[in-house]
Enzyme design. Structure first.
Site, PDB file in Angstrom:
ATOM      1  N   GLY A 187       0.818  -1.211   0.000  1.00  0.00           N
ATOM      2  CA  GLY A 187       0.000   0.000   0.000  1.00  0.00           C
ATOM      3  C   GLY A 187       0.845   1.251   0.000  1.00  0.00           C
ATOM      4  CB  ALA A 188       4.279   1.750  -1.175  1.00  0.00           C
ATOM      5  CG  ASN A 189      -1.010   3.457  -3.907  1.00  0.00           C
ATOM      6  OD1 ASN A 189      -0.999   2.397  -3.281  1.00  0.00           O
ATOM      7  ND2 ASN A 189      -2.117   4.127  -4.174  1.00  0.00           N
ATOM      8  CE1 TYR A 216      -9.083  -1.174   9.356  1.00  0.00           C
ATOM      9  CE2 TYR A 216      -9.284  -0.199  11.536  1.00  0.00           C
ATOM     10  CZ  TYR A 216      -8.617  -0.315  10.323  1.00  0.00           C
ATOM     11  OH  TYR A 216      -7.484   0.422  10.095  1.00  0.00           O
ATOM     12  CB  SER A 238      -6.309   0.178  13.885  1.00  0.00           C
ATOM     13  OG  SER A 238      -7.249   1.174  14.279  1.00  0.00           O
ATOM     14  N   GLY A 256      -0.805   7.811   1.481  1.00  0.00           N
ATOM     15  CA  GLY A 256      -0.914   7.815   2.934  1.00  0.00           C
ATOM     16  C   GLY A 256       0.348   7.417   3.672  1.00  0.00           C
ATOM     17  CB  ILE A 257       0.765   5.348   6.732  1.00  0.00           C
ATOM     18  CG1 ILE A 257      -0.214   6.158   7.580  1.00  0.00           C
ATOM     19  CG2 ILE A 257       1.924   4.871   7.607  1.00  0.00           C
ATOM     20  CD1 ILE A 257      -0.957   5.348   8.618  1.00  0.00           C
ATOM     21  N   GLY A 258       1.840   4.536   3.853  1.00  0.00           N
ATOM     22  CA  GLY A 258       2.765   3.744   3.050  1.00  0.00           C
ATOM     23  C   GLY A 258       3.665   4.599   2.192  1.00  0.00           C
TER      24      GLY A 258
END
Length: 316
Positions: A26-28, A185, A154, A30-32
């Protein structure tokens, strides 16, 4: 309580990471993305593992003047075949792995949706997909000096006194229970904490350390595609930026676990950015590390049982 962000210390943020290889899921955005940016800034080579490689390539245009490098590899955590293909392609191309940041995740909407593998989609993306990826890469992680695994959890895993999320071994992904996206979640994030705990125990005599963490209340695009998070953003309106953390602030705990000299002393433990979202007030300052207030996340027997079941789920 005033927000008091935990930041990387000067020694950690100045480490030369040339020659080090990291995978960030998920690097594209936000946090990533911010995790990737800092690693590349310090000279690392980062594989941006994303479902949409075009989005990763667009995001990485901001890294052109940094000292490190990036590679783009497709990874769809909602598809076990894609996870297996990614792991094999990585091992065909690279011979070491300094850090695996299992960062990607999703919050389900109101309706239960199932992947082609037969699991509730948020459960597979946030836990089972990362579980399979980690297990498939353990051999290369073990061959790498001081390698690290991060499971992004989380604050919602903590719940509140009298209502703590738990793993339900008889129905892990709400096949038979009434579906609730927020509840799912929280349970997924308990699973992430338990998995890091089990890895810490299993890998204690190796050079690999593992951590679960709460990154903070990230001001990212998470949940913008609809559902409860989007509703919350609308309701909070002008106060949103006051109560949330930037993606850079939210990446600090992940980076601490990946890079600090101190972190390996606490393999298997839980780390947290400050967060006023904890119902347990003593937890709000965060801690690197700190004990989860949820006893269900601190149970080593549950952790071992979860891993046994997860192995069967993913076909290991």
């Amino acid at each position: 309580m005033p927000r008091k962000i935990l930041w990387l210390d000067a020694k950690t943020v100045s480490r030369n990471l040339k020659g080090n290889i990291y995978i960030v899921t998920g690097a594209n955005s936000g946090i990533g993305l911010e995790t990737t940016r800092q690693l590349v800034k310090q000279g690392a080579h980062v594989i941006m593992a994303c479902r949409r490689s075009d989005a990763a390539k667009e995001a990485a245009k901001g890294f052109e003047n940094l000292s490190g490098t990036v590679d783009f590899m497709k990874l769809d955590l909602a598809d076990f075949a894609s996870v297996r293909s990614f792991a094999q392609a990585f091992k065909d191309k690279y011979d070491h792995l300094n850090g695996l940041a299992n960062n990607a995740g999703m919050l389900a909407g109101r309706e239960r949706k199932v992947t082609k593998d037969g699991f509730e989609v948020s459960y597979q993306v946030s836990f089972l997909g990362h579980f399979l990826l980690t297990e498939l890469l353990l051999d290369v992680l073990k061959k790498t000096r001081d390698s690290r695994i991060v499971m992004v959890s989380s604050v919602l895993h903590a719940g509140r006194p009298g209502r703590r999320p738990d793993v339900h071994f008889e129905d892990l992904d709400m096949k038979s229970r009434k579906f609730n996206g927020f509840q799912m979640y929280g349970e997924v994030k308990v699973a992430n904490v338990l998995y890091a705990r089990e890895l810490g125990d299993r890998l204690k005599d190796t050079n690999v350390s593992a951590y679960a963490l709460h990154p903070g209340f990230a001001r990212s695009n998470f949940g913008q595609d609809g559902g409860p998070m989007k509703i919350m953003r609308i309701m909070m309106g002008p106060f949103w930026n006051r109560i949330t953390d930037s993606s850079e602030e939210s990446a600090q705990t992940t980076l601490h676990c990946l890079l600090s000299e101190d972190a390996p002393k606490y393999s298997g433990m839980y780390f947290s950015q400050q967060s006023n979202s904890y119902n347990d007030k003593q937890c709000r300052p965060g801690g690197w590390p700190m004990k989860s207030p949820n006893p269900n996340a601190n149970d080593s027997n549950k952790a071992q049982k979860l891993v046994e079941i997860a192995r069967k789920c993913v076909g290991l």
